[in-house]
Design a protein around this motif. Structure first.
Motif, mmCIF file in Angstrom:
data_model
loop_
_atom_site.group_PDB
_atom_site.id
_atom_site.type_symbol
_atom_site.label_atom_id
_atom_site.label_comp_id
_atom_site.label_asym_id
_atom_site.label_seq_id
_atom_site.Cartn_x
_atom_site.Cartn_y
_atom_site.Cartn_z
ATOM 1 N N PRO A 24 5.535 -6.202 5.174
ATOM 2 C CA PRO A 24 4.146 -5.801 5.450
ATOM 3 C C PRO A 24 3.732 -4.516 4.733
ATOM 4 C CG PRO A 24 5.197 -6.475 7.472
ATOM 5 C CD PRO A 24 6.261 -6.430 6.424
ATOM 6 N N SER A 25 4.662 -3.586 4.549
ATOM 7 C CA SER A 25 4.288 -2.356 3.842
ATOM 8 C C SER A 25 4.062 -2.629 2.362
ATOM 9 C CB SER A 25 5.351 -1.279 4.041
ATOM 10 O OG SER A 25 6.571 -1.659 3.435
ATOM 11 N N LEU A 26 4.811 -3.573 1.785
ATOM 12 C CA LEU A 26 4.546 -3.938 0.396
ATOM 13 C C LEU A 26 3.178 -4.588 0.247
ATOM 14 C CD1 LEU A 26 8.016 -5.362 -0.661
ATOM 15 C CD2 LEU A 26 6.984 -3.194 -1.343
ATOM 16 N N ILE A 27 2.831 -5.454 1.190
ATOM 17 C CA ILE A 27 1.512 -6.096 1.148
ATOM 18 C C ILE A 27 0.414 -5.065 1.380
ATOM 19 C CG2 ILE A 27 0.035 -7.791 2.282
ATOM 20 C CD1 ILE A 27 2.582 -9.417 2.816
ATOM 21 N N PHE A 31 -3.339 -3.086 -1.053
ATOM 22 C CA PHE A 31 -4.725 -2.875 -0.650
ATOM 23 C C PHE A 31 -5.061 -1.438 -0.300
ATOM 24 C CE2 PHE A 31 -3.588 -7.246 0.563
ATOM 25 C CZ PHE A 31 -4.470 -7.929 -0.258
ATOM 26 N N VAL A 32 -4.074 -0.660 0.136
ATOM 27 C CA VAL A 32 -4.317 0.700 0.607
ATOM 28 C C VAL A 32 -3.305 1.622 -0.060
ATOM 29 C CG1 VAL A 32 -4.410 2.189 2.646
ATOM 30 C CG2 VAL A 32 -5.088 -0.187 2.833
ATOM 31 N N SER A 33 -3.735 2.796 -0.406
ATOM 32 C CA SER A 33 -2.822 3.785 -0.973
ATOM 33 C C SER A 33 -1.815 4.230 0.086
ATOM 34 C CB SER A 33 -3.623 5.002 -1.455
ATOM 35 O OG SER A 33 -2.747 6.041 -1.800
ATOM 36 N N PRO A 34 -0.532 4.353 -0.283
ATOM 37 C CA PRO A 34 0.465 4.807 0.698
ATOM 38 C C PRO A 34 0.199 6.211 1.241
ATOM 39 C CG PRO A 34 1.555 3.776 -1.154
ATOM 40 C CD PRO A 34 0.095 3.901 -1.515
ATOM 41 N N ASP A 35 -0.631 6.978 0.564
ATOM 42 C CA ASP A 35 -0.976 8.315 1.046
ATOM 43 C C ASP A 35 -2.075 8.293 2.093
ATOM 44 O OD1 ASP A 35 0.873 9.368 -0.693
ATOM 45 O OD2 ASP A 35 -0.593 9.576 -2.317
ATOM 46 N N ASP A 36 -2.721 7.155 2.253
ATOM 47 C CA ASP A 36 -3.810 7.038 3.221
ATOM 48 C C ASP A 36 -3.267 7.070 4.646
ATOM 49 O OD1 ASP A 36 -6.279 6.683 4.324
ATOM 50 O OD2 ASP A 36 -6.501 4.586 3.731
ATOM 51 N N ALA A 38 -4.302 5.380 7.203
ATOM 52 C CA ALA A 38 -4.295 4.056 7.831
ATOM 53 C C ALA A 38 -3.247 3.122 7.239
ATOM 54 C CB ALA A 38 -5.672 3.426 7.680
ATOM 55 N N TYR A 39 -2.404 3.600 6.337
ATOM 56 C CA TYR A 39 -1.428 2.740 5.664
ATOM 57 C C TYR A 39 -0.503 2.049 6.661
ATOM 58 C CZ TYR A 39 2.454 1.409 2.643
ATOM 59 O OH TYR A 39 3.446 0.726 2.007
ATOM 60 N N TRP A 40 0.117 2.800 7.560
ATOM 61 C CA TRP A 40 1.061 2.203 8.502
ATOM 62 C C TRP A 40 0.355 1.386 9.577
ATOM 63 C CZ3 TRP A 40 5.632 1.266 7.026
ATOM 64 C CH2 TRP A 40 6.260 2.111 6.123
ATOM 65 N N VAL A 41 -0.884 1.707 9.865
ATOM 66 C CA VAL A 41 -1.650 0.898 10.818
ATOM 67 C C VAL A 41 -1.895 -0.489 10.219
ATOM 68 C CG1 VAL A 41 -3.838 0.688 12.047
ATOM 69 C CG2 VAL A 41 -2.713 2.917 11.854
ATOM 70 N N ILE A 42 -2.252 -0.531 8.956
ATOM 71 C CA ILE A 42 -2.492 -1.808 8.285
ATOM 72 C C ILE A 42 -1.180 -2.577 8.122
ATOM 73 C CG2 ILE A 42 -3.250 -2.842 6.117
ATOM 74 C CD1 ILE A 42 -5.322 -0.553 5.985
ATOM 75 N N ALA A 43 -0.104 -1.872 7.796
ATOM 76 C CA ALA A 43 1.203 -2.527 7.675
ATOM 77 C C ALA A 43 1.632 -3.125 9.019
ATOM 78 C CB ALA A 43 2.246 -1.539 7.175
#
Length: 69
Positions: A24-27, A31-36, A38-43
């Motif tokens: 999920p983090s690769l996906i 779509f989202v920068s890892p620095d954002d 909301a990255y882990w929320v989306i993952a």
């Protein structure tokens, strides 16, 4: 007297959580920068979708395949 583990950080659970969030983090990285923020929320949301799809396949598709034999 019962054994109560300490309420500290558990490295095994952290490793398990990281292993479950690799795909999920690769996906989410597409779509989202890892620095954002909301990255882990989306993952996590993508991981929940994977879990729901896996449960749906096990509940509905596998019995139909077995019934067809």
């Amino acid at each position: 007297m019962a054994f109560h583990p300490p309420l500290s950080w558990n490295p095994v659970m952290a490793l398990l959580a990281r292993l479950l969030l690799i795909v999920p983090s690769l996906i989410a990285g597409w779509f989202v920068s890892p620095d954002d923020v909301a990255y882990w929320v989306i993952a996590f949301a993508i991981a929940l979708v994977f879990v729901v799809l896996t449960i749906a396949v096990e509940l509905y598709v596998v019995p139909r395949l077995r019934r067809g034999r």
